[in-house]
Design an enzyme around this catalytic site. Structure first.
Site, PDB file in Angstrom:
ATOM      1  N   LYS A 115       0.831  -1.214   0.000  1.00  0.00           N
ATOM      2  CA  LYS A 115       0.000   0.000   0.000  1.00  0.00           C
ATOM      3  C   LYS A 115       0.856   1.250   0.000  1.00  0.00           C
ATOM      4  CE  LYS A 115      -4.482  -1.475   1.552  1.00  0.00           C
ATOM      5  NZ  LYS A 115      -5.527  -1.386   2.540  1.00  0.00           N
ATOM      6  N   LYS A 197      -3.769 -11.586  -6.600  1.00  0.00           N
ATOM      7  CA  LYS A 197      -5.101 -11.871  -6.057  1.00  0.00           C
ATOM      8  C   LYS A 197      -6.153 -10.937  -6.662  1.00  0.00           C
ATOM      9  CE  LYS A 197      -5.447  -8.799  -2.155  1.00  0.00           C
ATOM     10  NZ  LYS A 197      -5.985  -8.463  -0.887  1.00  0.00           N
ATOM     11  N   LYS A 200     -10.218  -5.479  -4.789  1.00  0.00           N
ATOM     12  CA  LYS A 200     -11.153  -4.374  -5.046  1.00  0.00           C
ATOM     13  C   LYS A 200     -10.432  -3.189  -5.663  1.00  0.00           C
ATOM     14  CE  LYS A 200     -11.915  -4.313  -0.237  1.00  0.00           C
ATOM     15  NZ  LYS A 200     -12.615  -4.774   0.897  1.00  0.00           N
TER      16      LYS A 200
END
Ligand code: TYM
Length: 339
Positions: A115, A197, A200
Site C-alpha cells: 500500500k 489476487k 477491489k
C-alpha cells in the site's frame, strides 16, 4: 467464551466494490460458521481512512456493506453486525497495543509495503499501524476464531504475537485467536493475471467480478478470463488461470476439484468458462435480490445498527476495562462506587 459458545470475529473494509474474492474467501465462511459461534462482524470503516476517502462515498459504502452482510445470510438478531467506528473501545485498545508492537514487526507487513508503494503521496502513520487496530478488533472480543482469506494471515500472526506478549507480562488477559481459512477459495486470483489476487483496488474492472455485477457482465468477465494453451481443465499449479476458475466453480457449486476435472474432461475452455459464469450468477443473483430488498427497509436497518453497536460496545468495554487496569490506568471513581 460467551455463554457456552466460542467467539468469532471478522471484518471487511468498506473501500471499493466488494469482489467475488471477498465473498468466496471470507463472507461465505462467515455464514457457514455463524451458528456454531458467538459472532461479531464489523464493517471496519476506521481502517478505510488509512487511504484517502470521499466522506459521503465512505458512508454510503459502509451502509451497503452492512446490508450485504445481512443479505449474505448473517442474522443480525443472532450475530453482532456493527460499524467499527461506533465502538470507541477499538481505538482505545489500539493505542495501548501500539505500545506493545515493534516498528520492525510493522515494517515487515507485506500489505503495508504494497500500500505504501501504491499511495506514495500518503504514507501515513495509520497505514503503518493498521495491523494494530486489526489486533484490537479481534482481541477486544476475546475471539477464538477469525475467518479470513490468505492475504490476512500475516496480520493474524502479528495479532497472536501481540496477544502472547501482553499475556506474558500481565497474565491471561487475551484469548489467542486462530485463523480460519477455507480449504478452497481462500485466495481467488485476478481473472486477467492469475499470479495476483483478485482485489477491489485493481484498476482493470475485467480482473474482478464485483458482487453487484449484473449477470451478463459476470458471464462476459468469465468468458474473457485468462487461461493457457493446454486446453485441458486440470487443477494444477502449472495452469494458474484454469486452477483459479476451478476454485471459483467448486466453491460456488460445492463440488471438489477432482469432480470438476472429471465433469469437464475432453471439453473445451469455452464450455467450462460458460459453466463457471452460470455458477457464479446463480450465487450472486439471490444475494443481489436480497440486497435490493433490504435497501428499502431503512428503519429495520437503522434498528440493527443501533442495537448491535450497543451489544458490541458492552463486550468490548469489558475487555478494555480489564486491559486498562492491567497497564495501570486509574480506576474510574463512579465504577468503584458501583462495586
Ligand atoms: P479486506 O476488506 O481487504 O477483505 C475482506 C476479507 O476478504 C478476504 N479476501 C479474499 N479472499 C480470497 N480471495 C481474495 N482475492 C480476497 N481478497 C480479499 C480477506 O482476506 C478478508 O478476510 N484488514 C482486513 C479487514 C479487517 C479484519 C479485522 C479482518 C480489519 N480488522 C479483524 C479480520 C479480523 C481487510 O482489509 O480485509
Amino acid at each position: 467464551m460467551i455463554g457456552d459458545k466460542k467467539v468469532l470475529f471478522s471484518g471487511m473494509q468498506a473501500t471499493g466494490s466488494l469482489t467475488l474474492g471477498n465473498y468466496l474467501g471470507a463472507l461465505k465462511n462467515w455464514v457457514s460458521l455463524s451458528d456454531e459461534y458467538e459472532c461479531f462482524y464489523s464493517v471496519v470503516d476506521m481502517h478505510s481512512i488509512t487511504v484517502r476517502q470521499d466522506p459521503a462515498e465512505l458512508r454510503k459504502r459502509a451502509r451497503a456493506l452492512l446490508i450485504l452482510y445481512i443479505a449474505a445470510g448473517l442474522d443480525p438478531e443472532k450475530n453482532t453486525i456493527y460499524y467499527q467506528s461506533h465502538v470507541s473501545a477499538h481505538a482505545e485498545l489500539a493505542w495501548i497495543l501500539n505500545c506493545f508492537t515493534y516498528m520492525g514487526e510493522l515494517s515487515r507487513m507485506t500489505q503495508f509495503k504494497d500500500k505504501s508503494a501504491k499511495h506514495g503521496d500518503n504514507i501515513n502513520a495509520g497505514l503503518f499501524t493498521y495491523p494494530v487496530l486489526m489486533a484490537a478488533d479481534i482481541l477486544l472480543y476475546q475471539a477464538d476464531v477469525v475467518p479470513v482469506g490468505i492475504d490476512q494471515m500475516q496480520h493474524l500472526e502479528l495479532t497472536r504475537d501481540i496477544a502472547m506478549r501482553f499475556n506474558a507480562i500481565y497474565g491471561d488477559v487475551f484469548t489467542i485467536p486462530e485463523a480460519y481459512v477455507g480449504k478452497q477459495g481462500a485466495k481467488i486470483m485476478s481473472l486477467q493475471d492469475p499470479s495476483k489476487k483478485m482485489s477491489k483496488s485493481d484498476e482493470n474492472p475485467n480482473a474482478s467480478v464485483y458482487l453487484m455485477d449484473d449477470p451478463d457482465t459476470v458471464r462476459r468477465k468469465l468468458k474473457r478470463a485468462v487461461t493457457d494453451s493446454e486446453g485441458a481443465v486440470r487443477y494444477r499449479d502449472e495452469q494458474p488461470g484454469v486452477k483459479n476458475l476451478i476454485d471459483i466453480y467448486s466453491v460456488c457449486t460445492g463440488k471438489l476439484p477432482e469432480e470438476v476435472e472429471r465433469e469437464f474432461e475432453g471439453r473445451g475452455y469455452g464450455e467450462f468458462k460458460e459453466a463457471v459464469g452460470e455458477a457464479v450468477v446463480s450465487v450472486l443473483s439471490p444475494l443481489q435480490k436480497r440486497v435490493k430488498e433490504l435497501e428499502k427497509e431503512k428503519e429495520y436497518i437503522d434498528t440493527v445498527i443501533r442495537n448491535n453497536a450497543e451489544k458490541a460496545e458492552m463486550t468490548a468495554r469489558r475487555t478494555l476495562r480489564k486491559v486498562q487496569k492491567k497497564v495501570g490506568f486509574p480506576e474510574r471513581v463512579r465504577e468503584r462506587e458501583q462495586k
